[in-house]
Write a protein that holds these residues in place. Structure first.
Motif, PDB file in Angstrom:
ATOM      1  N   LYS A  58      -0.250  -2.129  -3.298  1.00 30.70           N
ATOM      2  CA  LYS A  58      -0.927  -2.067  -4.608  1.00 30.70           C
ATOM      3  C   LYS A  58      -1.809  -0.963  -4.956  1.00 30.70           C
ATOM      4  CE  LYS A  58      -1.237  -4.310  -8.605  1.00 30.70           C
ATOM      5  NZ  LYS A  58      -0.333  -4.011  -9.741  1.00 30.70           N
ATOM      6  N   SER A  59      -2.650  -0.880  -3.766  1.00 33.24           N
ATOM      7  CA  SER A  59      -3.737   0.276  -3.921  1.00 33.24           C
ATOM      8  C   SER A  59      -3.281   1.436  -3.651  1.00 33.24           C
ATOM      9  CB  SER A  59      -4.951   0.011  -2.997  1.00 33.24           C
ATOM     10  OG  SER A  59      -5.903   0.925  -3.197  1.00 33.24           O
ATOM     11  N   TYR A  60      -2.569   1.588  -2.468  1.00 38.23           N
ATOM     12  CA  TYR A  60      -2.154   3.004  -1.773  1.00 38.23           C
ATOM     13  C   TYR A  60      -0.557   3.518  -1.918  1.00 38.23           C
ATOM     14  CZ  TYR A  60      -6.825   2.464  -0.079  1.00 38.23           C
ATOM     15  OH  TYR A  60      -8.322   2.365   0.016  1.00 38.23           O
ATOM     16  N   PHE A  61       0.117   2.795  -2.605  1.00 38.49           N
ATOM     17  CA  PHE A  61       1.633   3.398  -2.611  1.00 38.49           C
ATOM     18  C   PHE A  61       1.908   4.591  -3.006  1.00 38.49           C
ATOM     19  CE2 PHE A  61       5.896   2.915  -4.102  1.00 38.49           C
ATOM     20  CZ  PHE A  61       6.437   2.520  -2.777  1.00 38.49           C
ATOM     21  N   HIS A  62       1.245   4.959  -4.231  1.00 40.00           N
ATOM     22  CA  HIS A  62       1.461   6.344  -4.686  1.00 40.00           C
ATOM     23  C   HIS A  62       0.579   7.479  -4.092  1.00 40.00           C
ATOM     24  CE1 HIS A  62       4.531   4.579  -7.522  1.00 40.00           C
ATOM     25  NE2 HIS A  62       3.588   3.837  -7.671  1.00 40.00           N
ATOM     26  N   ARG A  63      -0.133   7.126  -3.004  1.00 36.79           N
ATOM     27  CA  ARG A  63      -0.958   8.255  -2.577  1.00 36.79           C
ATOM     28  C   ARG A  63      -0.351   8.436  -0.988  1.00 36.79           C
ATOM     29  NH1 ARG A  63      -6.559   6.245  -4.103  1.00 36.79           N
ATOM     30  NH2 ARG A  63      -5.793   4.434  -3.931  1.00 36.79           N
ATOM     31  N   LYS A  64       0.080   9.428  -0.824  1.00 38.24           N
ATOM     32  CA  LYS A  64       0.770   9.741   0.355  1.00 38.24           C
ATOM     33  C   LYS A  64      -0.166   9.624   1.748  1.00 38.24           C
ATOM     34  CE  LYS A  64       5.107  10.380  -0.800  1.00 38.24           C
ATOM     35  NZ  LYS A  64       5.737   9.122  -1.046  1.00 38.24           N
ATOM     36  N   PHE A  65      -1.139  10.518   1.662  1.00 34.86           N
ATOM     37  CA  PHE A  65      -2.312  10.361   2.877  1.00 34.86           C
ATOM     38  C   PHE A  65      -2.637   9.016   3.052  1.00 34.86           C
ATOM     39  CE2 PHE A  65      -6.701  10.271   4.224  1.00 34.86           C
ATOM     40  CZ  PHE A  65      -6.471  11.086   5.424  1.00 34.86           C
ATOM     41  N   PHE A  66      -3.202   8.248   2.141  1.00 37.25           N
ATOM     42  CA  PHE A  66      -3.878   6.926   2.348  1.00 37.25           C
ATOM     43  C   PHE A  66      -2.616   5.694   2.700  1.00 37.25           C
ATOM     44  CE2 PHE A  66      -6.899   8.514  -0.592  1.00 37.25           C
ATOM     45  CZ  PHE A  66      -8.230   8.437   0.306  1.00 37.25           C
ATOM     46  N   LEU A  67      -1.445   6.146   2.084  1.00 40.22           N
ATOM     47  CA  LEU A  67      -0.273   5.429   2.746  1.00 40.22           C
ATOM     48  C   LEU A  67      -0.162   5.636   4.174  1.00 40.22           C
ATOM     49  CD1 LEU A  67       1.901   3.588   1.401  1.00 40.22           C
ATOM     50  CD2 LEU A  67       3.362   5.549   1.306  1.00 40.22           C
ATOM     51  N   TYR A  68       0.076   6.837   4.595  1.00 44.41           N
ATOM     52  CA  TYR A  68       0.069   6.940   6.003  1.00 44.41           C
ATOM     53  C   TYR A  68      -0.942   6.525   6.794  1.00 44.41           C
ATOM     54  CZ  TYR A  68       4.059   9.725   4.440  1.00 44.41           C
ATOM     55  OH  TYR A  68       5.257  10.162   3.973  1.00 44.41           O
ATOM     56  N   PHE A  69      -2.178   6.618   6.596  1.00 43.44           N
ATOM     57  CA  PHE A  69      -3.390   6.493   7.034  1.00 43.44           C
ATOM     58  C   PHE A  69      -3.575   4.942   7.442  1.00 43.44           C
ATOM     59  CE2 PHE A  69      -7.973   5.705   7.165  1.00 43.44           C
ATOM     60  CZ  PHE A  69      -8.364   6.215   8.516  1.00 43.44           C
ATOM     61  N   PHE A  70      -3.646   4.252   6.214  1.00 47.27           N
ATOM     62  CA  PHE A  70      -3.747   2.641   6.366  1.00 47.27           C
ATOM     63  C   PHE A  70      -2.540   2.126   6.697  1.00 47.27           C
ATOM     64  CE2 PHE A  70      -7.322   3.737   3.164  1.00 47.27           C
ATOM     65  CZ  PHE A  70      -8.471   3.171   4.065  1.00 47.27           C
ATOM     66  N   GLY A  71      -1.371   2.751   6.618  1.00 50.52           N
ATOM     67  CA  GLY A  71      -0.285   2.090   6.869  1.00 50.52           C
ATOM     68  C   GLY A  71      -0.144   2.124   8.376  1.00 50.52           C
ATOM     69  N   ALA A  72      -0.662   2.996   9.067  1.00 50.95           N
ATOM     70  CA  ALA A  72      -0.878   3.060  10.667  1.00 50.95           C
ATOM     71  C   ALA A  72      -1.884   1.827  11.013  1.00 50.95           C
ATOM     72  CB  ALA A  72      -1.341   4.492  11.127  1.00 50.95           C
ATOM     73  N   ILE A  73      -2.937   1.841  10.212  1.00 50.26           N
ATOM     74  CA  ILE A  73      -3.823   0.855  10.585  1.00 50.26           C
ATOM     75  C   ILE A  73      -3.115  -0.709  10.502  1.00 50.26           C
ATOM     76  CG2 ILE A  73      -5.978  -0.303   9.845  1.00 50.26           C
ATOM     77  CD1 ILE A  73      -7.191   2.441   9.384  1.00 50.26           C
ATOM     78  N   ILE A  74      -2.600  -0.927   9.297  1.00 54.14           N
ATOM     79  CA  ILE A  74      -1.866  -2.167   9.144  1.00 54.14           C
ATOM     80  C   ILE A  74      -1.009  -2.573  10.273  1.00 54.14           C
ATOM     81  CG2 ILE A  74      -0.074  -3.511   7.809  1.00 54.14           C
ATOM     82  CD1 ILE A  74      -2.819  -3.580   6.619  1.00 54.14           C
ATOM     83  N   PHE A  75      -0.074  -1.666  10.720  1.00 51.56           N
ATOM     84  CA  PHE A  75       0.887  -1.745  11.577  1.00 51.56           C
ATOM     85  C   PHE A  75       0.131  -1.868  13.209  1.00 51.56           C
ATOM     86  CE2 PHE A  75       3.797  -0.853   8.667  1.00 51.56           C
ATOM     87  CZ  PHE A  75       4.929  -1.676   8.747  1.00 51.56           C
TER      88      PHE A  75
END
Length: 125
Positions: A58-75
């Motif tokens: 909901k927060s970061y889906f359309h922001r690529k840098f944050f999507l990859y950065f926090f996506g790595a944290i989530i996984f």
């Protein structure tokens, strides 16, 4: 202006949720006793990480840098928190807890894919 406020709201909510999730996953004792029935802790893992993934997207889906950065944290977080628990004398490592957490994450991702592929595309405008 309203869109910016909504973005900031979701950003703050996700970061707070992530901090709380990390805190509860790594404290010496669980914040509450969830042993009313077998497998209850797996349900809580599933729900906690599904909620976190929902807020993340909901927060970061359309922001690529944050999507990859926090996506790595989530996984990394489910297996990482279980590893940290293994170092604690009060908690233990459970691959099933990590799998339940990953199932929550994947459920939200699959739901998003289904929504964007079938539901949103087929809505009459």
């Amino acid at each position: 202006m309203i869109k910016k406020i909504k973005t900031i709201f979701w950003d703050i909510l996700f970061i707070l949720y992530l901090i709380i999730l990390i805190y509860f996953a790594t404290t010496p004792r669980a914040p509450f006793n969830y042993s009313r029935f077998k497998g209850e802790d797996k349900i809580w893992h599933f729900l906690a990480y599904a909620g976190g993934m929902f807020l993340f997207l909901k927060s970061y889906f359309h922001r690529k840098f944050f999507l990859y950065f926090f996506g790595a944290i989530i996984f990394i977080l489910p297996i990482g928190s279980e590893y940290i628990q293994a170092l604690s004398p009060y908690r233990y490592f459970s691959i099933y807890d990590a799998l339940a957490s990953y199932a929550g994450i994947l459920t939200i991702i699959i739901s998003l894919i289904i929504y964007r592929t079938f539901i949103k595309k087929n809505k009459a405008i």
